[in-house]
Write a protein that holds these residues in place. Sequence first.
Motif, PDB file in Angstrom:
ATOM      1  N   SER A   1     -81.301  18.061 -19.077  1.00  0.00           N
ATOM      2  CA  SER A   1     -82.061  17.070 -19.840  1.00  0.00           C
ATOM      3  C   SER A   1     -82.131  15.713 -19.145  1.00  0.00           C
ATOM      4  N   GLU A   2     -81.480  15.564 -17.988  1.00  0.00           N
ATOM      5  CA  GLU A   2     -81.478  14.267 -17.309  1.00  0.00           C
ATOM      6  C   GLU A   2     -82.888  13.843 -16.917  1.00  0.00           C
ATOM      7  N   SER A   3     -83.639  14.733 -16.285  1.00  0.00           N
ATOM      8  CA  SER A   3     -84.991  14.370 -15.832  1.00  0.00           C
ATOM      9  C   SER A   3     -85.905  14.071 -17.013  1.00  0.00           C
ATOM     10  N   GLN A   4     -85.769  14.824 -18.098  1.00  0.00           N
ATOM     11  CA  GLN A   4     -86.604  14.574 -19.264  1.00  0.00           C
ATOM     12  C   GLN A   4     -86.290  13.219 -19.892  1.00  0.00           C
TER      13      GLN A   4
ATOM     14  N   GLN B   1     -66.070  10.174  -1.849  1.00  0.00           N
ATOM     15  CA  GLN B   1     -66.055   9.370  -0.637  1.00  0.00           C
ATOM     16  C   GLN B   1     -67.343   9.524   0.157  1.00  0.00           C
ATOM     17  N   LEU B   2     -67.972  10.682   0.066  1.00  0.00           N
ATOM     18  CA  LEU B   2     -69.193  10.929   0.837  1.00  0.00           C
ATOM     19  C   LEU B   2     -70.447  10.414   0.153  1.00  0.00           C
ATOM     20  N   LEU B   3     -70.376  10.127  -1.148  1.00  0.00           N
ATOM     21  CA  LEU B   3     -71.551   9.623  -1.854  1.00  0.00           C
ATOM     22  C   LEU B   3     -71.854   8.177  -1.442  1.00  0.00           C
ATOM     23  N   LYS B   4     -73.136   7.854  -1.403  1.00  0.00           N
ATOM     24  CA  LYS B   4     -73.561   6.502  -1.061  1.00  0.00           C
ATOM     25  C   LYS B   4     -73.609   5.675  -2.340  1.00  0.00           C
ATOM     26  N   LEU B   5     -72.473   5.081  -2.663  1.00  0.00           N
ATOM     27  CA  LEU B   5     -72.333   4.317  -3.892  1.00  0.00           C
ATOM     28  C   LEU B   5     -71.765   2.945  -3.588  1.00  0.00           C
ATOM     29  N   GLU B   6     -71.960   2.037  -4.517  1.00  0.00           N
ATOM     30  CA  GLU B   6     -71.310   0.744  -4.434  1.00  0.00           C
ATOM     31  C   GLU B   6     -69.801   0.929  -4.632  1.00  0.00           C
ATOM     32  N   GLU B   7     -69.038   0.026  -4.025  1.00  0.00           N
ATOM     33  CA  GLU B   7     -67.592   0.159  -4.086  1.00  0.00           C
ATOM     34  C   GLU B   7     -67.074   0.057  -5.518  1.00  0.00           C
TER      35      GLU B   7
ATOM     36  N   GLY C   1     -74.763   7.677 -12.750  1.00  0.00           N
ATOM     37  CA  GLY C   1     -74.481   6.707 -11.698  1.00  0.00           C
ATOM     38  C   GLY C   1     -74.989   7.082 -10.332  1.00  0.00           C
ATOM     39  N   VAL C   2     -75.192   8.357 -10.046  1.00  0.00           N
ATOM     40  CA  VAL C   2     -75.653   8.791  -8.728  1.00  0.00           C
ATOM     41  C   VAL C   2     -77.152   9.013  -8.818  1.00  0.00           C
ATOM     42  N   GLU C   3     -77.933   8.067  -8.227  1.00  0.00           N
ATOM     43  CA  GLU C   3     -79.385   8.144  -8.328  1.00  0.00           C
ATOM     44  C   GLU C   3     -80.063   8.370  -6.997  1.00  0.00           C
ATOM     45  N   ASN C   4     -79.335   8.261  -5.905  1.00  0.00           N
ATOM     46  CA  ASN C   4     -79.934   8.426  -4.582  1.00  0.00           C
ATOM     47  C   ASN C   4     -80.350   9.870  -4.381  1.00  0.00           C
ATOM     48  N   SER C   5     -81.597  10.095  -3.981  1.00  0.00           N
ATOM     49  CA  SER C   5     -82.096  11.459  -3.780  1.00  0.00           C
ATOM     50  C   SER C   5     -81.410  12.137  -2.606  1.00  0.00           C
ATOM     51  N   CYS C   6     -80.922  11.345  -1.646  1.00  0.00           N
ATOM     52  CA  CYS C   6     -80.216  11.962  -0.507  1.00  0.00           C
ATOM     53  C   CYS C   6     -78.891  12.586  -0.923  1.00  0.00           C
ATOM     54  N   ASP C   7     -78.341  12.106  -2.011  1.00  0.00           N
ATOM     55  CA  ASP C   7     -77.061  12.619  -2.500  1.00  0.00           C
ATOM     56  C   ASP C   7     -77.218  13.731  -3.521  1.00  0.00           C
ATOM     57  N   ALA C   8     -78.433  14.233  -3.710  1.00  0.00           N
ATOM     58  CA  ALA C   8     -78.651  15.255  -4.748  1.00  0.00           C
ATOM     59  C   ALA C   8     -77.823  16.512  -4.525  1.00  0.00           C
ATOM     60  N   PRO C   9     -77.767  17.087  -3.301  1.00  0.00           N
ATOM     61  CA  PRO C   9     -76.919  18.288  -3.120  1.00  0.00           C
ATOM     62  C   PRO C   9     -75.439  18.012  -3.351  1.00  0.00           C
TER      63      PRO C   9
END
Length: 404
Positions: A377-380, A265-271, A196-204
């Motif tokens: 294995s996510e990236s693969q 709460q800090l992740l940029k996700l839809e509500e 569900g978390v795909e934003n590259s800014c939220d990777a760390p």
Amino acid sequence: MILPTKPIKFYSNFTPKTSSKLHPTLPSKPKTLSLTVLCSNLPTPSSSSPTQTLTSILRALPDWADRVQERGMRKNRVLYNHENWVHHRSSLRHIRHLLSSFSSRVILSLIPPVIAFTLVAVVVACYNSAVLENWLPGFFPLLRASSLSYQLTAPALALLLVFRTEASYSRFEEGRKAWTKVISGTNDFASQVIAGVENSCDAPLKKALLQYIMAFPFALKCHVIYGSDIEQDLQNLLEVDDLSVIVNSKHRPRCIIEFISLSLQLLKLEESRRHMLEEKISCFHEGIGVCEQLIGTPIPLSYTRLTSRFLVLWHLTLPVILWDDCHWIVVPATFVSAASLFCIEEVGVLIEEPFPMLALDDLCNTVLKNIQEAIESESQIQARLAAKRKTRAKQHSPNGQPKF
């Protein structure tokens, strides 16, 4: 009158003043002499009285049995695989179990009561033999009684032991189910975060969130098992600062849940997606509640005390009941009865606290490996799915269906 030419000296801390008269003038107020008593040459009383020494001797064997039992409680359990099941149901298991009896912590913990009741049987047999051989005066009675009372109370003792063991096993099953929910919830939660978390800014932050999710089962395990070292379990999983906050907290599993909640709460996700992920935390709270309830609430103590008292009184009077039928065979009969019945009661007491009996270390490590494998294995998997989508887009649909 002869006056003294030198002042009078006393071997003390008090030196009175001399006067011109033979008898010195006494002081108006009495002075206290400070006397130091030297006790180095006096005999020192022994640090322990004979009663304390006898108590320590009598407690030596029970204390040793308790240490053996506690070491067994801290032993790591393992999850069974196919090889373990084949070994478990082997036809040679009875011989293997018999040969390993002297290394069983259940049997070793029963040595004190079994020996005590066997000695009681020996004393009763010696006394009755002495009475029968007229080695004692005639007013000494022979210790014997009818076995009717034992025949009537034997079913009650059997039911009491069965219900006690069944109640303990129900607690063990409840603890196992609670941990099954925690483990499945952890895997599900981590899978939802990975997908569900795909934003590259939220990777760390996503990486830290997955670390907190993987750390929760370890924290809960250390919370319910005495003597666990949470620093050793989490030192290679969490950052030093995060680990320090968790270790210094009073309730470590809830501290990790707080880390997880704030990270969401800090992740940029839809509500809607954020709300769905926050609902996954409920399984963690439920697991904490069930585990703390099992740890803090044992089987009613009156039930445990009744079982123990029943067994003790039963075996104290058993040699007297069996004397007419068995005579000196009451000694091995008492030994077998005590070893059998106390063993059943001991198993019930051990599984009453379910978590040391479960393979929690293996469960936590399995969750850790599964989530780490999913992260790697996510990236693969994404690359493979993207390639399939491109291949699908290049193909033309012959029946006019839209292209995917």
